[in-house]
Design an enzyme around this catalytic site. Structure first.
Site, PDB file in Angstrom:
ATOM      1  CD  GLU A  13      39.619  38.695  48.278  1.00 12.98           C
ATOM      2  OE1 GLU A  13      40.867  38.639  48.306  1.00 12.98           O
ATOM      3  OE2 GLU A  13      38.973  38.807  47.218  1.00 12.98           O
ATOM      4  CB  THR A  44      36.470  42.664  47.244  1.00 13.44           C
ATOM      5  OG1 THR A  44      35.084  42.429  47.444  1.00 13.44           O
ATOM      6  CG2 THR A  44      37.243  41.365  47.322  1.00 13.44           C
ATOM      7  N   GLY A 103      42.439  47.955  39.844  1.00 14.97           N
ATOM      8  CA  GLY A 103      41.024  47.768  39.574  1.00 14.97           C
ATOM      9  C   GLY A 103      40.765  47.723  38.083  1.00 14.97           C
ATOM     10  CG  HIS A 144      46.541  41.644  34.574  1.00 20.21           C
ATOM     11  ND1 HIS A 144      46.172  42.448  33.524  1.00 20.21           N
ATOM     12  CD2 HIS A 144      45.639  41.870  35.561  1.00 20.21           C
ATOM     13  CE1 HIS A 144      45.092  43.134  33.863  1.00 20.21           C
ATOM     14  NE2 HIS A 144      44.751  42.804  35.092  1.00 20.21           N
ATOM     15  CG  PHE A 211      35.081  34.492  39.016  1.00 24.16           C
ATOM     16  CD1 PHE A 211      34.722  35.814  38.783  1.00 24.16           C
ATOM     17  CD2 PHE A 211      35.888  34.202  40.109  1.00 24.16           C
ATOM     18  CE1 PHE A 211      35.170  36.821  39.612  1.00 24.16           C
ATOM     19  CE2 PHE A 211      36.339  35.199  40.947  1.00 24.16           C
ATOM     20  CZ  PHE A 211      35.976  36.518  40.697  1.00 24.16           C
TER      21      PHE A 211
HETATM   22  P1  FAD Z   1      48.355  46.504  37.979  1.00 25.70           P
HETATM   23  O1  FAD Z   1      49.391  45.926  38.855  1.00 25.70           O
HETATM   24  O2  FAD Z   1      48.373  47.977  37.742  1.00 25.70           O
HETATM   25  O3  FAD Z   1      48.454  45.730  36.567  1.00 25.70           O
HETATM   26  C1  FAD Z   1      47.436  45.867  35.577  1.00 25.70           C
HETATM   27  C2  FAD Z   1      48.016  45.576  34.199  1.00 25.70           C
HETATM   28  O4  FAD Z   1      48.885  46.635  33.811  1.00 25.70           O
HETATM   29  C3  FAD Z   1      48.876  44.314  34.116  1.00 25.70           C
HETATM   30  O5  FAD Z   1      48.679  43.756  32.834  1.00 25.70           O
HETATM   31  C4  FAD Z   1      50.304  44.822  34.284  1.00 25.70           C
HETATM   32  O6  FAD Z   1      51.248  43.982  33.645  1.00 25.70           O
HETATM   33  C5  FAD Z   1      50.227  46.193  33.619  1.00 25.70           C
HETATM   34  N1  FAD Z   1      51.064  47.191  34.313  1.00 25.70           N
HETATM   35  C6  FAD Z   1      51.226  47.356  35.651  1.00 25.70           C
HETATM   36  N2  FAD Z   1      51.998  48.417  35.920  1.00 25.70           N
HETATM   37  C7  FAD Z   1      52.336  48.951  34.737  1.00 25.70           C
HETATM   38  C8  FAD Z   1      53.110  50.083  34.361  1.00 25.70           C
HETATM   39  N3  FAD Z   1      53.670  50.862  35.290  1.00 25.70           N
HETATM   40  N4  FAD Z   1      53.242  50.353  33.034  1.00 25.70           N
HETATM   41  C9  FAD Z   1      52.649  49.553  32.101  1.00 25.70           C
HETATM   42  N5  FAD Z   1      51.903  48.472  32.403  1.00 25.70           N
HETATM   43  C10 FAD Z   1      51.746  48.179  33.696  1.00 25.70           C
HETATM   44  N6  FAD Z   1      39.382  44.199  41.658  1.00 25.70           N
HETATM   45  C11 FAD Z   1      38.487  45.051  42.212  1.00 25.70           C
HETATM   46  O7  FAD Z   1      37.868  45.832  41.496  1.00 25.70           O
HETATM   47  N7  FAD Z   1      38.259  45.056  43.571  1.00 25.70           N
HETATM   48  C12 FAD Z   1      38.925  44.255  44.412  1.00 25.70           C
HETATM   49  O8  FAD Z   1      38.698  44.291  45.620  1.00 25.70           O
HETATM   50  C13 FAD Z   1      39.910  43.353  43.863  1.00 25.70           C
HETATM   51  N8  FAD Z   1      40.652  42.549  44.662  1.00 25.70           N
HETATM   52  C14 FAD Z   1      41.628  41.745  44.119  1.00 25.70           C
HETATM   53  C15 FAD Z   1      42.421  40.976  44.980  1.00 25.70           C
HETATM   54  C16 FAD Z   1      43.412  40.161  44.467  1.00 25.70           C
HETATM   55  C17 FAD Z   1      44.295  39.374  45.424  1.00 25.70           C
HETATM   56  C18 FAD Z   1      43.602  40.059  43.053  1.00 25.70           C
HETATM   57  C19 FAD Z   1      44.636  39.134  42.490  1.00 25.70           C
HETATM   58  C20 FAD Z   1      42.814  40.821  42.194  1.00 25.70           C
HETATM   59  C21 FAD Z   1      41.831  41.684  42.710  1.00 25.70           C
HETATM   60  N9  FAD Z   1      41.043  42.497  41.892  1.00 25.70           N
HETATM   61  C22 FAD Z   1      40.104  43.350  42.457  1.00 25.70           C
HETATM   62  C23 FAD Z   1      41.210  42.467  40.429  1.00 25.70           C
HETATM   63  C24 FAD Z   1      42.160  43.565  39.915  1.00 25.70           C
HETATM   64  O9  FAD Z   1      41.627  44.841  40.212  1.00 25.70           O
HETATM   65  C25 FAD Z   1      42.282  43.399  38.399  1.00 25.70           C
HETATM   66  O10 FAD Z   1      42.956  42.195  38.101  1.00 25.70           O
HETATM   67  C26 FAD Z   1      42.917  44.556  37.643  1.00 25.70           C
HETATM   68  O11 FAD Z   1      42.745  44.329  36.245  1.00 25.70           O
HETATM   69  C27 FAD Z   1      44.420  44.732  37.873  1.00 25.70           C
HETATM   70  O12 FAD Z   1      44.723  45.231  39.106  1.00 25.70           O
HETATM   71  P2  FAD Z   1      46.261  45.242  39.599  1.00 25.70           P
HETATM   72  O13 FAD Z   1      46.294  45.963  40.875  1.00 25.70           O
HETATM   73  O14 FAD Z   1      46.820  43.892  39.542  1.00 25.70           O
HETATM   74  O15 FAD Z   1      46.895  46.157  38.428  1.00 25.70           O
END
Ligand code: FAD
Length: 280
Positions: A13, A44, A103, A144, A211
């Site tokens: 990445e 990213t 995000g 998370h 971080f």
């Molecule tokens: P989700 O899967 O939507 O989860 C977020 C939170 O909401 C969790 O606590 C989950 O339990 C809860 N949740 C999920 N779905 C629901 C639902 N339907 N109803 C109620 N609650 C729910 N960030 C960036 O800005 N840019 C990047 O390029 C980036 N790359 C990443 C790459 C990886 C491999 C990882 C692990 C993280 C990355 N992040 C990035 C960080 C990420 O954007 C954050 O951790 C963000 O807070 C959560 O994104 P997610 O897609 O996991 O969210």
């Protein structure tokens, strides 16, 4: 797995550099890492659109290596029309894989947008583009930070896998059992897709600690204490960090992890030291 791929199924990445020098350096890093025949590269994306243009530019530059390059795409703060345009542009540019994320909302930014969670983004991408893209989503073996508990978070994780993701990449962690426990819980909820551990090399204790606090990844006390004892001795930190992370990777692979995704922070040497330890 293609016979041209590294046998351990590694991927790397990058983040979009903000300077010309950073971009030039990334091309060298890309070439060094491409020589190890990764499955894919990923780039990213800044939530709220701050680096969307830069992500596209870097995806193009990194993709010139011939390695499948996946842009990260986040939905929070975006409207469906913007996401639709971005998907169309990526399709036109030959992108075949995406990392789909919710995000985080930058502080002071406006509305949340039309898609609130990553499962809604995955559904949207599938509804708009069918099976064109391979979609990876994020997983959090240590939960998370906003989730009330791990079980709830795994339920939410399973929802986005069932919405049509092809695989998951985890947040980094230093405790192998956290990963195995998460995978067991996800499998119990019917998730069958690969869950690839995200691996963070250790090269700078202060940055890593900052971080890790922000993203909810735990640095075990014995690792913290050892790193603190080295002070500014970056050689000692790197030697110890390489050993700890190489052993973590070894355990993960022995326990059945279907590959390793390295957070390179746009540097080749720290990840290559680990990859070379594993190969040897
Ligand atoms: P989700 O899967 O939507 O989860 C977020 C939170 O909401 C969790 O606590 C989950 O339990 C809860 N949740 C999920 N779905 C629901 C639902 N339907 N109803 C109620 N609650 C729910 N960030 C960036 O800005 N840019 C990047 O390029 C980036 N790359 C990443 C790459 C990886 C491999 C990882 C692990 C993280 C990355 N992040 C990035 C960080 C990420 O954007 C954050 O951790 C963000 O807070 C959560 O994104 P997610 O897609 O996991 O969210």
């Amino acid at each position: 797995m293609s016979s041209h791929e590294h046998p351990l199924g590694i991927s790397f990445e990058f983040f979009p550099p903000s300077t010309d020098a950073g971009r030039d350096k990334l091309i060298h890093v890309r070439d060094e890492l491409a020589a190890r025949k990764p499955r894919f590269f990923s780039v990213t994306y800044g939530a709220g659109g701050s680096t969307q243009a830069r992500t596209r530019e870097v995806v193009r530059a990194v993709g010139e290596s011939g390695i499948n390059t996946a842009p990260h795409l986040s939905c929070i703060g975006s409207e469906k029309a913007q996401l639709r345009d971005l998907l169309a542009q990526y399709r036109e540019e030959g992108v075949e894989s995406l990392v789909a994320l919710r995000g985080d909302m930058p502080s002071g930014m406006g509305s949340i947008g039309e898609l609130r969670y990553a499962n809604e983004l995955v559904e949207f991408i599938r509804a708009e583009t069918g099976d064109h893209f391979d979609i990876a989503v994020a997983a959090y073996p240590e939960s998370h930070p906003q989730a009330p508990n791990l079980d709830k978070d795994v339920e939410n994780f399973a929802r986005k896998m069932k919405a049509g993701a092809n695989m998951a990449i985890t947040q980094y962690f230093f405790t192998a059992d956290a990963y195995f426990n998460f995978v067991d819980k996800a499998r119990a909820l019917g998730v069958e897709q690969p869950i690839i551990p995200g691996i963070m090399p250790i090269t700078n204790y202060t940055k890593l600690a900052r971080f890790s606090d922000a993203c909810g990844a735990e640095i075990p006390r014995w690792i913290r204490k050892q790193l603190e004892s080295y002070g500014d001795d970056s050689e000692a930190i790197t030697a110890f960090g390489t050993d700890v992370v190489s052993r973590l990777c070894q355990r993960l692979l022995e326990g059945g992890a279907p590959g390793l995704h390295f957070y390179t922070l746009n540097q080749a040497a720290p990840v290559l030291r680990i990859v070379d330890n594993l190969a040897g």
